[in-house]
Design a protein around this motif. Sequence first.
Motif, PDB file in Angstrom:
ATOM      1  N   ASP A   9      35.757  24.502 -39.649  1.00 22.24           N
ATOM      2  CA  ASP A   9      34.516  23.763 -39.391  1.00 22.24           C
ATOM      3  C   ASP A   9      34.571  23.076 -38.027  1.00 22.24           C
ATOM      4  O   ASP A   9      33.549  22.612 -37.520  1.00 22.24           O
ATOM      5  CB  ASP A   9      34.278  22.701 -40.474  1.00 22.24           C
ATOM      6  CG  ASP A   9      33.848  23.325 -41.793  1.00 22.24           C
ATOM      7  OD1 ASP A   9      33.491  24.519 -41.797  1.00 22.24           O
ATOM      8  OD2 ASP A   9      33.897  22.625 -42.815  1.00 22.24           O
ATOM      9  N   CYS A  10      35.754  23.016 -37.448  1.00 23.23           N
ATOM     10  CA  CYS A  10      35.892  22.569 -36.056  1.00 23.23           C
ATOM     11  C   CYS A  10      34.887  23.272 -35.150  1.00 23.23           C
ATOM     12  O   CYS A  10      34.380  22.691 -34.211  1.00 23.23           O
ATOM     13  CB  CYS A  10      37.324  22.865 -35.573  1.00 23.23           C
ATOM     14  SG  CYS A  10      37.544  22.720 -33.810  1.00 23.23           S
ATOM     15  N   LEU A  11      34.622  24.541 -35.468  1.00 29.33           N
ATOM     16  CA  LEU A  11      33.790  25.363 -34.575  1.00 29.33           C
ATOM     17  C   LEU A  11      32.291  25.219 -34.824  1.00 29.33           C
ATOM     18  O   LEU A  11      31.495  25.696 -34.019  1.00 29.33           O
ATOM     19  CB  LEU A  11      34.178  26.838 -34.721  1.00 29.33           C
ATOM     20  CG  LEU A  11      35.639  27.176 -34.414  1.00 29.33           C
ATOM     21  CD1 LEU A  11      35.910  28.651 -34.671  1.00 29.33           C
ATOM     22  CD2 LEU A  11      35.967  26.825 -32.962  1.00 29.33           C
ATOM     23  N   THR A  12      31.891  24.593 -35.909  1.00 30.21           N
ATOM     24  CA  THR A  12      30.459  24.540 -36.222  1.00 30.21           C
ATOM     25  C   THR A  12      29.808  23.316 -35.578  1.00 30.21           C
ATOM     26  O   THR A  12      30.470  22.348 -35.222  1.00 30.21           O
ATOM     27  CB  THR A  12      30.226  24.472 -37.742  1.00 30.21           C
ATOM     28  OG1 THR A  12      30.825  23.271 -38.254  1.00 30.21           O
ATOM     29  CG2 THR A  12      30.840  25.666 -38.446  1.00 30.21           C
ATOM     30  N   ASP A  13      28.496  23.395 -35.450  1.00 25.13           N
ATOM     31  CA  ASP A  13      27.647  22.252 -35.033  1.00 25.13           C
ATOM     32  C   ASP A  13      27.737  21.885 -33.552  1.00 25.13           C
ATOM     33  O   ASP A  13      27.209  20.845 -33.155  1.00 25.13           O
ATOM     34  CB  ASP A  13      27.972  20.981 -35.848  1.00 25.13           C
ATOM     35  CG  ASP A  13      27.721  21.174 -37.335  1.00 25.13           C
ATOM     36  OD1 ASP A  13      26.758  21.876 -37.665  1.00 25.13           O
ATOM     37  OD2 ASP A  13      28.500  20.644 -38.145  1.00 25.13           O
ATOM     38  N   VAL A  14      28.393  22.703 -32.735  1.00 26.25           N
ATOM     39  CA  VAL A  14      28.397  22.399 -31.299  1.00 26.25           C
ATOM     40  C   VAL A  14      26.961  22.446 -30.770  1.00 26.25           C
ATOM     41  O   VAL A  14      26.529  21.569 -30.023  1.00 26.25           O
ATOM     42  CB  VAL A  14      29.290  23.380 -30.519  1.00 26.25           C
ATOM     43  CG1 VAL A  14      29.167  23.145 -29.023  1.00 26.25           C
ATOM     44  CG2 VAL A  14      30.735  23.249 -30.966  1.00 26.25           C
ATOM     45  N   PHE A  15      26.242  23.485 -31.200  1.00 32.72           N
ATOM     46  CA  PHE A  15      24.839  23.616 -30.800  1.00 32.72           C
ATOM     47  C   PHE A  15      23.916  23.515 -32.011  1.00 32.72           C
ATOM     48  O   PHE A  15      24.283  23.916 -33.123  1.00 32.72           O
ATOM     49  CB  PHE A  15      24.586  24.967 -30.119  1.00 32.72           C
ATOM     50  CG  PHE A  15      25.204  25.076 -28.749  1.00 32.72           C
ATOM     51  CD1 PHE A  15      24.821  24.227 -27.721  1.00 32.72           C
ATOM     52  CD2 PHE A  15      26.163  26.039 -28.487  1.00 32.72           C
ATOM     53  CE1 PHE A  15      25.394  24.333 -26.456  1.00 32.72           C
ATOM     54  CE2 PHE A  15      26.733  26.152 -27.226  1.00 32.72           C
ATOM     55  CZ  PHE A  15      26.345  25.295 -26.204  1.00 32.72           C
ATOM     56  N   ALA A  16      22.731  22.994 -31.783  1.00 32.22           N
ATOM     57  CA  ALA A  16      21.678  23.018 -32.788  1.00 32.22           C
ATOM     58  C   ALA A  16      20.900  24.314 -32.630  1.00 32.22           C
ATOM     59  O   ALA A  16      20.834  24.868 -31.536  1.00 32.22           O
ATOM     60  CB  ALA A  16      20.749  21.830 -32.567  1.00 32.22           C
ATOM     61  N   LYS A  46      33.618  14.416 -38.651  1.00 34.60           N
ATOM     62  CA  LYS A  46      33.726  14.760 -37.225  1.00 34.60           C
ATOM     63  C   LYS A  46      33.686  13.532 -36.328  1.00 34.60           C
ATOM     64  O   LYS A  46      33.834  13.645 -35.112  1.00 34.60           O
ATOM     65  CB  LYS A  46      32.616  15.732 -36.835  1.00 34.60           C
ATOM     66  CG  LYS A  46      32.970  17.150 -37.291  1.00 34.60           C
ATOM     67  CD  LYS A  46      31.931  18.172 -36.937  1.00 34.60           C
ATOM     68  CE  LYS A  46      32.494  19.580 -37.172  1.00 34.60           C
ATOM     69  NZ  LYS A  46      31.494  20.611 -37.247  1.00 34.60           N
TER      70      LYS A  46
END
Lengths: 323, 324
Positions: free
Chosen positions: A315-322, A99
């Motif tokens: 996986d583009c969509l994952t990890d934006v928020f914790a 990323k």
Amino acid sequence: MAEAKLTPEQKLAMYHRMLLCRMFEERVYFLFLEGRLPGTIHQSQGQEASAVGICSALDAGDMITSTHRPHSHAIARGVSARSLMAELFAKETGCCRGKGGSMHVGDAGAGMLPAIAIVGGGLPLAAGYALAFRYLKQPNIVACFFGEGAANIGVFHEAVNMAAIWNLPVVFVCENNKYAASTAVEKVMRVKHVSERAAAYGIPGETVDGNDVEVVYQAMVKAGSRARAGDGPTLLELETYRFAGHSRSDPGHYRKPEEVAAWKERDPIARYEARLLAEKVLEPSEMTKIRASIELELETAIAQAEQDPSPKPEDCLTDVFAS
Amino acid sequence: MPVLTYVEAIRQGIWEEMERDPSVFVIGEDVAEYGGAFKVTDGMLERFGRDRVIDTPISESAIVGAATGAALMGMRPVVEMQFMDFIACGFDQIVNMAAKIHYRWGAKVPMVIRGPSGAGVHGGPYHSQSNEMWFVHTPGLKVVIPSTAYDAKGLIKASIRDENPVIFYEHKFLYRRIKDEVPDEDYLVPLGRAAVRREGADIAVITYGAMVWTALEAAAELEKEGVSLEVVDLRSLLPYDEAAVLASVRKCGKVILLHEDTRTGGMAGELAALIGERAFDDLDGPIIRVTAPDTPVPFAPPLEEYFLPNAQKLMAAARKLAAY
């Protein structure tokens, strides 16, 4: 303050680490030319003594911040060639899971915050990290790398002043490689040395030969001891030069060939190699062995990175928020 | 139950979090001895000491950056912007550093950046803005705007405990003008959840911040004319409560989107797109925006009054829509 005594093992380790930085960059350069890596790169050939000299003076729990030119910092700090290469190949196994890319490499667990490619962006982060070290009573320091170009962005002033007034355990390490992209430092700075600006913040400033790894090491030991003792930050300027252009697309036409040639005479690795040979710390046969072991390490890292899986598109969509 | 002003509720919320968690600290300009320009942090220095109530130079980038660095070490900074207008000076550190760290490499940045926003006090162009949309368009941030004292306490506490950077807008007009019953015990108001402030049947008014009170004032007046407004308070703009917005629109069939922020690129545009995509068949009339015009916030009282939406402007729009 007396100079720290370097053992032959430490000297060899610094030499080995610098060579790994150089050979990593050379290998990466050709991978880009071959079209095997996406994106762009900012390379650090010529600046290895600065990265390795600083990082060799750090403890395990210390932290560094880095820039858009982070490969040597990462290697010097001990981030594996494997995880760096995987990130450059944009693989899921990379240190940012694909990323970030070249300008984002790092590993907080290894003592390097993933690199910050907004010029100057890492300076206040370093101050904040140091503030937390002190609040949590951890006896650690932060070494904050930045280029001379970053010394002209407003946040340099804000962060150095803040660290100075609070005596934070941070060392501001300016790698003055003379050019901010294509812009020569003389065009954008009236003082001869970035370190002169330390006076404005009431902290020590020092300019040293950034192409001599032992000189850099000793300067960092001194500045680091000061920071660890609670006496606050130092502005340490390392005079160096990048042999490559600013980024992959830059052939560096704005620099005179004589200037480049003169700096190549001061190649930090060739210089150190000659010195260690003269001191009999390094044997010619050993040089061959070290090079062969680095080549193997890099080839293994590349082979693994090429086989590693790419991130799944979604996986583009994952990890934006914790959470 | 104790009755607190909006400003007292925010102070109590931060105070309680500092009591329960030593990693929470306050940092900003004039927050220590002075207690903050609006006295939100009043008394905290005496209780929590200089290590946890930190006065800074006027250096918004360094304040936000240092807070981000400390958050990476597991601290929970609560940053005060003296006015939310000044947040522009720390913009890079918010949108490029704090907002993207978790996405870039998975580290948490539990941090709150809070401060007063909004007009109505003749602050002029640099002390009156509603600039929340700068951050609503930045993935990785959360954006929260309470309208009541009860919510202000519950939301600031939830924001401090959140694992992400939260931009927390306090409407300065509300600081000492509204009071609520606020329990002096521990409670949270969840982020991302709207509240229906008034049930209604004819027109859904979706709004947030100080405009919630404007909508309630208009609703009380229009009830006398036989027009029934439902008032939905978003409370969080990022992420926002899509389900609550759609439910209210489906129930009423008509909708007015109301905010103090300027028109183009405002939250109303985002909500209109959502409603158009997901509740088109439920609409019995055009989606109407009532917002400030696309200008800076002017100083002179007649100019500022012209700039700001108010109950009369909302009622005029609602009457027209009701007759559609």
